[in-house]
Design a protein around this motif. Structure first.
Motif, PDB file in Angstrom:
ATOM      1  N   THR A  80      24.881  20.996 -19.486  1.00 16.20           N
ATOM      2  CA  THR A  80      25.745  20.328 -18.515  1.00 16.20           C
ATOM      3  C   THR A  80      25.044  19.068 -18.048  1.00 16.20           C
ATOM      4  OG1 THR A  80      26.590  22.463 -17.751  1.00 16.20           O
ATOM      5  CG2 THR A  80      27.022  20.552 -16.358  1.00 16.20           C
ATOM      6  N   ARG A  85      26.523  30.241  -7.408  1.00 13.80           N
ATOM      7  CA  ARG A  85      27.233  29.916  -8.642  1.00 13.80           C
ATOM      8  C   ARG A  85      26.937  30.998  -9.683  1.00 13.80           C
ATOM      9  NH1 ARG A  85      28.893  24.568  -8.913  1.00 13.80           N
ATOM     10  NH2 ARG A  85      30.138  25.328 -10.673  1.00 13.80           N
ATOM     11  N   THR A  86      27.851  31.142 -10.630  1.00 12.50           N
ATOM     12  CA  THR A  86      27.671  32.147 -11.670  1.00 12.50           C
ATOM     13  C   THR A  86      27.331  31.477 -12.997  1.00 12.50           C
ATOM     14  OG1 THR A  86      30.052  32.135 -12.109  1.00 12.50           O
ATOM     15  CG2 THR A  86      29.217  33.795 -10.568  1.00 12.50           C
ATOM     16  N   TYR A  87      26.604  32.208 -13.800  1.00 10.98           N
ATOM     17  CA  TYR A  87      26.203  31.748 -15.127  1.00 10.98           C
ATOM     18  C   TYR A  87      27.323  32.061 -16.112  1.00 10.98           C
ATOM     19  CZ  TYR A  87      23.452  31.793 -19.494  1.00 10.98           C
ATOM     20  OH  TYR A  87      22.972  31.570 -20.763  1.00 10.98           O
ATOM     21  N   ASP A 132      32.066  27.417 -19.426  1.00 10.07           N
ATOM     22  CA  ASP A 132      33.110  26.709 -18.706  1.00 10.07           C
ATOM     23  C   ASP A 132      34.194  26.271 -19.687  1.00 10.07           C
ATOM     24  OD1 ASP A 132      32.378  23.516 -19.371  1.00 10.07           O
ATOM     25  OD2 ASP A 132      30.762  24.967 -19.576  1.00 10.07           O
ATOM     26  N   SER A 176      21.560  26.016 -20.218  1.00 11.76           N
ATOM     27  CA  SER A 176      21.771  27.457 -20.040  1.00 11.76           C
ATOM     28  C   SER A 176      20.767  28.235 -20.876  1.00 11.76           C
ATOM     29  CB  SER A 176      23.202  27.834 -20.432  1.00 11.76           C
ATOM     30  OG  SER A 176      24.134  27.149 -19.618  1.00 11.76           O
ATOM     31  N   LEU A 215      21.036  30.397 -10.552  1.00 13.86           N
ATOM     32  CA  LEU A 215      22.343  29.970 -10.059  1.00 13.86           C
ATOM     33  C   LEU A 215      22.815  30.779  -8.862  1.00 13.86           C
ATOM     34  CD1 LEU A 215      24.291  29.205 -13.370  1.00 13.86           C
ATOM     35  CD2 LEU A 215      23.066  27.635 -11.858  1.00 13.86           C
ATOM     36  N   GLY A 273      30.129  22.680 -16.546  1.00 16.29           N
ATOM     37  CA  GLY A 273      29.233  23.770 -16.184  1.00 16.29           C
ATOM     38  C   GLY A 273      28.690  23.520 -14.784  1.00 16.29           C
ATOM     39  N   THR A 274      27.721  24.326 -14.361  1.00 14.99           N
ATOM     40  CA  THR A 274      27.089  24.079 -13.064  1.00 14.99           C
ATOM     41  C   THR A 274      26.272  22.801 -13.151  1.00 14.99           C
ATOM     42  OG1 THR A 274      26.996  26.418 -12.498  1.00 14.99           O
ATOM     43  CG2 THR A 274      25.478  24.958 -11.352  1.00 14.99           C
TER      44      THR A 274
END
Length: 469
Positions: free
Chosen positions: A150, A122-124, A127, A67, A117, A57-58
């Protein structure tokens, strides 16, 4: 752990999905069968919450990411799979309680959403590190809410403490839960794998899985750092959190399968636990303190001075003076000095001088260690709380001399490139810099020099001192 009804280690190879593997997935049939076993087992447990810990993930360098929107969606289009899609509800109530515990216990974690994000471009979303394991769960069961985590490149003990915060939140809310640590093992098992081959890869996989099977939590946390780094893995930090969630229990891992035909180790494991009033956290903290003291006591005078300089500065707010008890070569000689600071194997600061700017190597070390911690523009200033987690190295430079490209060797010589007022330096023997061309290209980029233009080259050697040597 009465409410944690299942703990698992699962890999996340995208080709495990048939629309991506297109038949190649049969080469990891044992992995697929084992993941199916876990999917059916979770279906029989019928958890209210599934917590998944992913490497993909981010990721933030300083905080675990949780998240936190009403739901989370994701697909595998990056792997040319236009069929697989997931949209899973998030347990925001769980997240709220979890982050409150983290804040109270000073565990670095943050709730993330689309707005946050977007500031980082970056996108939510879900992953592949989450989608692949959940694919095997959703085949049999999907009546759950997700907690999507993450991990971060923070201290191993903080990751373990975060796992403990998960356990505390689960028990406080009294919700039936399952935890999945998503992670592949070594990516360097074969010469045709995704990373450069290393014989250490297989050794890492065997050692980690054996320690997990034995429930040797302390052993997992104290695996050789070089072995871990050479393995090129992405699952160990997920495991740290998972083990933290089982704190206070005797743990044993039941290895369902292990294979690595594509150069990446895929381990599938179910964990069994039995309540035992023993704190692994206390043992881990004691071992960390013991290792730190051993590192300091065995260090040479150069890095010991750099650390003393930082300790003195953060305690007194000013620069210390060199002691007359230091070795004569540090007090009488003058050289340029670079001080590098790493935290958890990641660069945290590096500042140096090409030529001496003070009256001695000792003064140069004192000044540049503080500047590396407080003035490197790439990083925020090091805090006092970070000092014990830092690894310090000191490079003492010889005087630069003019050179041609043919006279360079990136493993032996550092380089300085000059054109007018533009000047760039690169130290020797840096990871990932293997050729003269790479060395010069990076040095030119740092200086803002076009590498196709004419420029002057100087070379120098270093004496490198590292902690624990």
């Amino acid at each position: 752990m009465k409410n944690i009804l299942g703990c698992y280690l699962m890999p996340h190879p995208p080709l495990a999905i048939s629309t991506i593997g297109k038949g190649e997935e049969r080469k990891i049939q044992s992995t697929l069968d084992s993941c199916d076993i876990i999917g059916r087992e979770i279906s029989s447990i019928k958890p209210e919450i599934i917590i998944i810990i992913t490497p993909h993930g981010t990721m933030f360098s300083d905080a675990i990411a949780i998240s936190n929107e009403e739901s989370i969606q994701g697909n595998l289009e990056q792997f040319m799979d236009f069929k697989t899609y997931m949209n899973i509800k998030i347990d925001k109530g769980f997240n709220k309680n979890l982050i409150n515990i983290c804040e109270k216990e000073n565990i670095p974690a943050a709730l993330i959403d689309s707005n946050l994000l977007s500031r980082f471009n970056r996108t939510y979303g879900l992953d592949h590190g989450s989608i692949v394991p959940l694919h095997f769960v959703n085949k049999y069961y999907n009546n759950y809410k997700l907690v999507h985590i993450t991990y971060a490149a923070i201290g191993n003990i903080d990751l373990y403490r975060f796992g403990m915060a998960l356990q505390k939140t689960i028990n406080m809310l009294n919700k039936k839960s399952v935890i999945i640590a998503s992670g592949d093992l070594s990516h360097r098992l074969t010469k045709d794998g995704p990373y450069d081959y290393s014989p250490q890869g297989k050794i890492f996989d065997e050692e980690l899985l054996l320690k997990l099977q034995k429930g040797d939590v302390i052993g997992v946390f104290n695996m050789d750092k070089c072995l871990v780094e050479d393995a090129g893995e992405c699952g160990l930090r997920s495991v740290y959190i998972l083990l933290g969630a089982m704190e206070g229990n005797k743990v044993n891992g039941n290895l369902l399968s292990y294979e690595g035909p594509f150069g990446v180790g895929y381990g599938v494991m179910r964990f069994e636990s039995k309540e035992e009033n023993v704190s692994n956290l206390e043992k881990l903290m004691n071992k960390k303190k013991e290792d730190f003291n051993k590192k300091i006591s065995s260090s040479n005078s150069y890095v010991k001075l750099a650390r003393e300089s930082l300790n003195y500065y953060y305690s007194n707010g000013k620069m210390m003076k060199p002691s007359s008890c230091l070795p004569k070569e540090m007090l009488n000689n003058k050289h340029g000095v670079f001080v590098s600071i790493k935290k958890f194997n990641q660069l945290r600061g590096c500042i140096g001088t090409i030529l001496p700017t003070t009256n001695s190597v000792a003064e140069e070390i004192i000044r540049n260690s503080i500047k590396a911690a407080t003035e490197d523009p790439r990083f925020i200033e090091v805090s006092k709380d970070e000092l014990e987690d830092l690894d310090i190295s000191v490079d003492v430079l010889t005087e630069p001399i003019k050179a041609t490209k043919e006279e360079l060797n990136p493993k032996i010589y550092g380089v300085i490139v000059n054109k007018g007022r533009k000047r760039g330096l690169l130290l020797p023997n840096l990871e990932g810099v293997n050729t003269v061309e790479e060395q010069l290209s990076i040095a030119c980029e740092k200086a803002g020099i076009n590498p196709l233009e004419d420029y002057e080259i100087e070379k120098f050697e270093i004496m490198r001192y590292e902690e624990g040597e």
